[in-house]
Design a protein around this motif. Structure first.
Motif, PDB file in Angstrom:
ATOM      1  N   PHE A  73       0.775  -1.267   0.125  1.00  0.00           N
ATOM      2  CA  PHE A  73       0.227   0.057  -0.073  1.00  0.00           C
ATOM      3  C   PHE A  73       1.006   1.140   0.073  1.00  0.00           C
ATOM      4  N   LYS A  74       0.284   2.411  -0.496  1.00  0.00           N
ATOM      5  CA  LYS A  74       0.943   3.516  -0.484  1.00  0.00           C
ATOM      6  C   LYS A  74       0.495   4.150   0.785  1.00  0.00           C
ATOM      7  N   ARG A  75      -0.801   4.156   1.044  1.00  0.00           N
ATOM      8  CA  ARG A  75      -1.497   4.469   2.473  1.00  0.00           C
ATOM      9  C   ARG A  75      -2.325   3.161   2.902  1.00  0.00           C
ATOM     10  N   SER A  76      -2.338   3.149   4.209  1.00  0.00           N
ATOM     11  CA  SER A  76      -3.229   2.045   4.539  1.00  0.00           C
ATOM     12  C   SER A  76      -4.361   1.991   4.567  1.00  0.00           C
ATOM     13  N   GLY A  77      -5.249   3.146   4.251  1.00  0.00           N
ATOM     14  CA  GLY A  77      -6.666   3.268   3.868  1.00  0.00           C
ATOM     15  C   GLY A  77      -7.052   2.814   2.436  1.00  0.00           C
ATOM     16  N   GLU A  78      -5.985   2.708   1.496  1.00  0.00           N
ATOM     17  CA  GLU A  78      -6.273   2.555   0.094  1.00  0.00           C
ATOM     18  C   GLU A  78      -6.304   1.284  -0.237  1.00  0.00           C
ATOM     19  N   MET A  79      -6.539   1.088  -1.739  1.00  0.00           N
ATOM     20  CA  MET A  79      -6.388  -0.055  -2.231  1.00  0.00           C
ATOM     21  C   MET A  79      -4.960  -0.309  -2.405  1.00  0.00           C
ATOM     22  N   PRO A  80      -4.514  -1.757  -2.490  1.00  0.00           N
ATOM     23  CA  PRO A  80      -2.968  -2.033  -2.638  1.00  0.00           C
ATOM     24  C   PRO A  80      -2.599  -1.592  -4.057  1.00  0.00           C
ATOM     25  N   LEU A  81      -1.510  -0.994  -4.029  1.00  0.00           N
ATOM     26  CA  LEU A  81      -0.685  -0.562  -5.317  1.00  0.00           C
ATOM     27  C   LEU A  81      -0.196  -1.897  -6.017  1.00  0.00           C
ATOM     28  N   TYR A  82       0.356  -3.075  -5.070  1.00  0.00           N
ATOM     29  CA  TYR A  82       0.713  -4.260  -5.795  1.00  0.00           C
ATOM     30  C   TYR A  82       0.101  -5.130  -5.021  1.00  0.00           C
ATOM     31  N   ARG A  83      -0.017  -6.307  -5.646  1.00  0.00           N
ATOM     32  CA  ARG A  83      -0.280  -7.724  -4.801  1.00  0.00           C
ATOM     33  C   ARG A  83       0.783  -8.826  -5.182  1.00  0.00           C
ATOM     34  N   ILE A  84       1.484  -9.327  -4.510  1.00  0.00           N
ATOM     35  CA  ILE A  84       2.432 -10.475  -4.958  1.00  0.00           C
ATOM     36  C   ILE A  84       1.621 -11.743  -4.609  1.00  0.00           C
ATOM     37  N   GLU A  85       1.402 -12.682  -5.321  1.00  0.00           N
ATOM     38  CA  GLU A  85       0.588 -13.864  -4.918  1.00  0.00           C
ATOM     39  C   GLU A  85       1.456 -14.942  -5.158  1.00  0.00           C
ATOM     40  N   LYS A  86       1.085 -15.905  -4.438  1.00  0.00           N
ATOM     41  CA  LYS A  86       1.480 -17.350  -4.763  1.00  0.00           C
ATOM     42  C   LYS A  86       0.501 -18.492  -4.819  1.00  0.00           C
ATOM     43  N   ASN A  87       0.346 -19.084  -5.905  1.00  0.00           N
ATOM     44  CA  ASN A  87      -0.762 -19.841  -6.015  1.00  0.00           C
ATOM     45  C   ASN A  87      -0.360 -21.243  -6.447  1.00  0.00           C
ATOM     46  N   PRO A  88      -0.132 -22.250  -5.596  1.00  0.00           N
ATOM     47  CA  PRO A  88       0.245 -23.676  -6.050  1.00  0.00           C
ATOM     48  C   PRO A  88      -0.359 -24.069  -7.134  1.00  0.00           C
ATOM     49  N   LYS A  89      -1.590 -23.763  -7.326  1.00  0.00           N
ATOM     50  CA  LYS A  89      -2.182 -24.649  -8.360  1.00  0.00           C
ATOM     51  C   LYS A  89      -1.732 -24.251  -9.792  1.00  0.00           C
ATOM     52  N   LEU A  90      -1.269 -23.207  -9.744  1.00  0.00           N
ATOM     53  CA  LEU A  90      -0.481 -22.653 -11.124  1.00  0.00           C
ATOM     54  C   LEU A  90       1.155 -23.205 -11.324  1.00  0.00           C
ATOM     55  N   ALA A  91       1.545 -23.732 -10.258  1.00  0.00           N
ATOM     56  CA  ALA A  91       2.980 -24.176 -10.603  1.00  0.00           C
ATOM     57  C   ALA A  91       3.489 -24.922 -11.336  1.00  0.00           C
ATOM     58  N   ALA A  92       2.489 -25.908 -12.067  1.00  0.00           N
ATOM     59  CA  ALA A  92       2.960 -26.684 -13.239  1.00  0.00           C
ATOM     60  C   ALA A  92       2.706 -25.971 -14.519  1.00  0.00           C
ATOM     61  N   LYS A  93       1.733 -24.936 -14.436  1.00  0.00           N
ATOM     62  CA  LYS A  93       1.469 -24.257 -15.795  1.00  0.00           C
ATOM     63  C   LYS A  93       2.101 -23.086 -15.923  1.00  0.00           C
ATOM     64  N   GLN A  94       1.660 -22.055 -15.630  1.00  0.00           N
ATOM     65  CA  GLN A  94       2.448 -20.563 -15.792  1.00  0.00           C
ATOM     66  C   GLN A  94       3.172 -20.132 -14.639  1.00  0.00           C
ATOM     67  N   GLY A  95       3.145 -20.914 -13.598  1.00  0.00           N
ATOM     68  CA  GLY A  95       4.312 -20.452 -12.675  1.00  0.00           C
ATOM     69  C   GLY A  95       3.192 -19.926 -11.611  1.00  0.00           C
ATOM     70  N   GLN A  96       3.727 -20.328 -10.220  1.00  0.00           N
ATOM     71  CA  GLN A  96       2.889 -20.238  -8.830  1.00  0.00           C
ATOM     72  C   GLN A  96       2.870 -18.475  -8.598  1.00  0.00           C
TER      73      GLN A  96
END
Length: 128
Positions: A73-96
């Protein structure tokens, strides 16, 4: 003789099954996906650098059933600027691992977190 019924004769063979408590808990509530120590180290290294530059101010970590999310977040009351996601279901496909912007657009996706986090590396520009 007592007036109580003989319970041993009422039980069937199927009732004598022993179930591991950990297996039972995992079947009811699956373990959420989490970031490992090395993954958090890599993320927090970049986060610390960007906080030092004054660009980011706050973060949140969510451990869900199907993925783990590190929101920036840029400020805690806002929407996130970026999200870093880890999704193990996609590990064999596009990357988790994936990095998304505030609009949900995937900026980078891959199998290795350090490679995906390079999206935050800045290119030095010459200013006249």
């Amino acid at each position: 003789m007592t007036d109580q019924p003989d319970l041993r004769s009422l039980r069937s063979q199927e009732d004598d099954v022993v179930v591991s408590l950990t297996e039972y808990r995992q079947s009811r509530d699956p373990v959420p996906v989490t970031f490992h120590r090395r993954e958090l180290d890599a993320i927090l290294r970049i986060y610390g650098r960007m906080v030092g530059e004054g660009e980011w101010k706050d973060y949140a970590i969510d451990h869900l059933k199907d993925r783990a999310i590190f929101s920036i977040f840029k400020r805690s009351g806002e929407m996130p600027l970026y999200r870093i996601e880890k999704n193990p279901k996609l590990a064999a496909k596009q990357g988790q691992y994936s990095v998304m912007n505030a609009h949900g657009m995937i900026l980078k996706r891959g199998h290795e977190l350090p490679q995906v986090l390079r999206v935050f590396d800045k290119v030095l520009k010459l200013i006249d």
